[in-house]
Enzyme design. Structure first.
Site, PDB file in Angstrom:
ATOM      1  N   HIS A 138       0.834  -1.197   0.000  1.00  0.00           N
ATOM      2  CA  HIS A 138       0.000   0.000   0.000  1.00  0.00           C
ATOM      3  C   HIS A 138       0.874   1.254   0.000  1.00  0.00           C
ATOM      4  O   HIS A 138       1.778   1.393   0.822  1.00  0.00           O
ATOM      5  CB  HIS A 138      -0.919  -0.019   1.235  1.00  0.00           C
ATOM      6  CG  HIS A 138      -2.020   0.970   1.173  1.00  0.00           C
ATOM      7  ND1 HIS A 138      -2.404   1.726   2.262  1.00  0.00           N
ATOM      8  CD2 HIS A 138      -2.857   1.340   0.152  1.00  0.00           C
ATOM      9  CE1 HIS A 138      -3.423   2.503   1.938  1.00  0.00           C
ATOM     10  NE2 HIS A 138      -3.716   2.283   0.656  1.00  0.00           N
ATOM     11  N   HIS A 154     -13.644   6.006   1.207  1.00  0.00           N
ATOM     12  CA  HIS A 154     -12.516   6.469   2.029  1.00  0.00           C
ATOM     13  C   HIS A 154     -11.658   7.425   1.198  1.00  0.00           C
ATOM     14  O   HIS A 154     -11.843   7.549  -0.012  1.00  0.00           O
ATOM     15  CB  HIS A 154     -11.655   5.302   2.528  1.00  0.00           C
ATOM     16  CG  HIS A 154     -10.877   4.613   1.457  1.00  0.00           C
ATOM     17  ND1 HIS A 154     -11.416   3.680   0.586  1.00  0.00           N
ATOM     18  CD2 HIS A 154      -9.560   4.730   1.082  1.00  0.00           C
ATOM     19  CE1 HIS A 154     -10.511   3.236  -0.246  1.00  0.00           C
ATOM     20  NE2 HIS A 154      -9.361   3.867   0.022  1.00  0.00           N
ATOM     21  N   HIS A 211      -7.798   8.012   0.063  1.00  0.00           N
ATOM     22  CA  HIS A 211      -6.428   7.501  -0.003  1.00  0.00           C
ATOM     23  C   HIS A 211      -5.503   8.714  -0.055  1.00  0.00           C
ATOM     24  O   HIS A 211      -5.622   9.566  -0.941  1.00  0.00           O
ATOM     25  CB  HIS A 211      -6.236   6.629  -1.255  1.00  0.00           C
ATOM     26  CG  HIS A 211      -4.834   6.173  -1.448  1.00  0.00           C
ATOM     27  ND1 HIS A 211      -4.336   5.018  -0.893  1.00  0.00           N
ATOM     28  CD2 HIS A 211      -3.808   6.732  -2.157  1.00  0.00           C
ATOM     29  CE1 HIS A 211      -3.063   4.868  -1.236  1.00  0.00           C
ATOM     30  NE2 HIS A 211      -2.725   5.911  -2.012  1.00  0.00           N
ATOM     31  N   ASP A 247      -5.016   5.231   4.321  1.00  0.00           N
ATOM     32  CA  ASP A 247      -6.439   5.376   4.059  1.00  0.00           C
ATOM     33  C   ASP A 247      -7.147   5.988   5.270  1.00  0.00           C
ATOM     34  O   ASP A 247      -6.920   5.579   6.415  1.00  0.00           O
ATOM     35  CB  ASP A 247      -7.067   4.018   3.734  1.00  0.00           C
ATOM     36  CG  ASP A 247      -6.691   3.539   2.334  1.00  0.00           C
ATOM     37  OD1 ASP A 247      -6.133   4.353   1.566  1.00  0.00           O
ATOM     38  OD2 ASP A 247      -6.940   2.357   2.025  1.00  0.00           O
TER      39      ASP A 247
END
Length: 237
Positions: free
Chosen positions: A125, A209, A211, A129
């Protein structure tokens, strides 16, 4: 007979004259002695008075010096106290002052973290988030210039959905992805805390959400830990 009387009278007169002279001399001596004694007493009294005056002058001078010293010490103490109070006020104001960086959204829950592994990403990732409902205000984490804005991750790929990238000073960039709405354009200058978009669920997303990334270039692949970065800037993430 008359000659003897005359002779006796003459001697008696002489004796009286001598007695008178002696008495007069004695009186003069007594008077002179009294005058000398009086003069001596006056001189002594004058000397004592002068000594007392001199001592009083010395004491007054010492008292004045002590008072000046005490006043100076009081002024120094007051100046130190004022300086300490000013320093405390500055520190207090600095604590209350808003940091130059802020969270990109309010009332969030941290979800997927930086460098986290998982099947949702081709690699680890690349950001942090912030779980928020769709339509939540997305704010510029710091002032800068918009260098990317649009769909397809603003050029970074479809996984990001709608995205924005802002250039800040010192080679730092911030990225905002999975947006439902973009409210800025390329070349626009924005301020810290200015609304730039609305959160969403576009792109490769499992739920609404934001990012968020901090990058060293405007492009994918240059991300660093955004939470660590924000905390170093004084932001409580």
């Amino acid at each position: 007979m008359s000659q003897r009387v005359t002779s006796r009278s003459s001697r008696t007169s002489q004796l009286r004259t001598r007695a008178t002279v002696l008495a007069a001399g004695l009186g003069v001596s007594v008077a002179l002695g009294a005058g000398v004694a009086s003069a001596a007493d006056t001189t002594a009294a004058s000397g004592t008075a002068s000594a007392v005056q001199a001592q009083a002058a010395v004491q007054a001078k010492a008292a004045k010096a002590e008072a000046a010293k005490a006043e100076k010490a009081a002024q120094t103490a007051a100046a130190k106290k004022a300086a300490a109070a000013k320093k405390a006020a500055v520190q207090k104001a600095a604590k209350k002052a808003k940091p130059s960086w802020i969270d990109p959204v309010k009332k969030y829950t941290l979800s997927a973290s930086f460098a986290q592994a998982g099947g949702m990403w081709q690699h680890k990732h690349s950001g942090q988030d912030f779980a928020v409902p769709s339509g939540t205000q997305v704010l510029a984490a710091h002032g800068g210039t918009v260098v990317k804005a649009g769909g397809n991750g603003a050029g970074d790929g479809p996984a990001y959905g709608n995205a924005v990238v802002i250039k800040h000073g010192n080679g730092t960039y911030s990225q905002y992805a999975h947006l439902s709405k973009i409210e800025v354009r390329i070349g626009q200058v924005v301020k810290t805390g200015q609304e730039i978009a609305r959160s969403g669920n576009t792109g490769n997303s499992s739920g609404p959400h934001l990012h968020f990334e901090i990058r060293t270039t405007p492009n994918y692949g240059s991300a660093i830990d955004p939470v660590k970065f924000l905390r170093a800037k004084g932001v409580k993430v």
